[in-house]
Design a protein around this motif. Structure first.
Motif, PDB file in Angstrom:
ATOM      1  N   LEU A 210       0.830  -1.206   0.000  1.00 18.11           N
ATOM      2  CA  LEU A 210       0.000   0.000   0.000  1.00 18.11           C
ATOM      3  C   LEU A 210       0.869   1.263   0.000  1.00 18.11           C
ATOM      4  CD1 LEU A 210      -2.838   1.308   0.234  1.00 18.11           C
ATOM      5  CD2 LEU A 210      -2.543   1.173   2.710  1.00 18.11           C
ATOM      6  N   ILE A 211       1.899   1.279   0.826  1.00 14.42           N
ATOM      7  CA  ILE A 211       2.792   2.439   0.886  1.00 14.42           C
ATOM      8  C   ILE A 211       3.504   2.626  -0.457  1.00 14.42           C
ATOM      9  CG2 ILE A 211       4.928   3.300   1.929  1.00 14.42           C
ATOM     10  CD1 ILE A 211       3.909   2.109   4.591  1.00 14.42           C
ATOM     11  N   LYS A 212       3.929   1.538  -1.063  1.00 15.55           N
ATOM     12  CA  LYS A 212       4.594   1.631  -2.374  1.00 15.55           C
ATOM     13  C   LYS A 212       3.632   2.202  -3.406  1.00 15.55           C
ATOM     14  CE  LYS A 212       6.743  -1.286  -5.863  1.00 15.55           C
ATOM     15  NZ  LYS A 212       7.079  -2.659  -6.244  1.00 15.55           N
ATOM     16  N   ASN A 213       2.390   1.716  -3.436  1.00 16.68           N
ATOM     17  CA  ASN A 213       1.399   2.224  -4.386  1.00 16.68           C
ATOM     18  C   ASN A 213       1.072   3.698  -4.140  1.00 16.68           C
ATOM     19  OD1 ASN A 213       1.260  -0.232  -5.663  1.00 16.68           O
ATOM     20  ND2 ASN A 213      -0.531  -0.930  -4.541  1.00 16.68           N
ATOM     21  N   LEU A 214       0.973   4.084  -2.849  1.00 16.43           N
ATOM     22  CA  LEU A 214       0.731   5.500  -2.532  1.00 16.43           C
ATOM     23  C   LEU A 214       1.898   6.370  -2.984  1.00 16.43           C
ATOM     24  CD1 LEU A 214      -0.920   5.316   0.997  1.00 16.43           C
ATOM     25  CD2 LEU A 214      -1.991   6.038  -1.143  1.00 16.43           C
ATOM     26  N   ALA A 215       3.109   5.877  -2.817  1.00 18.03           N
ATOM     27  CA  ALA A 215       4.279   6.644  -3.254  1.00 18.03           C
ATOM     28  C   ALA A 215       4.268   6.811  -4.772  1.00 18.03           C
ATOM     29  CB  ALA A 215       5.562   5.955  -2.795  1.00 18.03           C
ATOM     30  N   ILE A 216       3.896   5.772  -5.482  1.00 19.70           N
ATOM     31  CA  ILE A 216       3.817   5.865  -6.947  1.00 19.70           C
ATOM     32  C   ILE A 216       2.730   6.854  -7.352  1.00 19.70           C
ATOM     33  CG2 ILE A 216       3.194   4.568  -9.032  1.00 19.70           C
ATOM     34  CD1 ILE A 216       4.595   2.140  -7.738  1.00 19.70           C
TER      35      ILE A 216
END
Length: 117
Positions: A91-97
């Motif tokens: 989730l954090i990776k997707n939010l960063a993207i």
């Protein structure tokens, strides 16, 4: 605690082993009455020792069962926690993207507004 540490055996059930029985020697020190009294006391003590050994064995088996259940429950919780951590990392990776794309779009539209005017 790491999952690997939890799978190691940290406790093993203990046994008391065979208890030696008490007996009266055939020495000439005791008369028949004293020998009978001592023999009777030893017989009762041997019976008590057998009961205590049985109870300790049952308690050790119960403790072993509780320990195994605790270890299994802890393992399940650790696996669930690891899955939750993995999901949060995704989730954090997707939010960063998404944030990077939004910032890129803002910069692009800002530059487009002032570049082509």
């Amino acid at each position: 605690m790491l999952l690997e540490e939890n799978t190691k055996v940290s406790w093993e059930p203990k046994t008391m082993g065979n208890q030696k029985n008490l007996y009266v020697s055939s020495s000439e020190k005791y008369d028949e009455k004293a020998r009978s009294a001592i023999s009777s006391s030893f017989f009762r003590q041997n019976a008590i020792n057998d009961i205590i050994t049985s109870e300790v064995t049952q308690l050790n088996m119960a403790m072993d069962s509780i320990t195994k259940t605790h270890r299994a429950t802890l393992t399940d919780l650790q696996i669930k926690l690891q899955r939750t951590n993995d999901n949060i990392n995704i989730l954090i990776k997707n939010l960063a993207i998404c944030n990077t794309i939004i910032i890129f779009l803002f910069v692009y539209f800002y530059l487009e507004k002032y570049s082509f005017s």
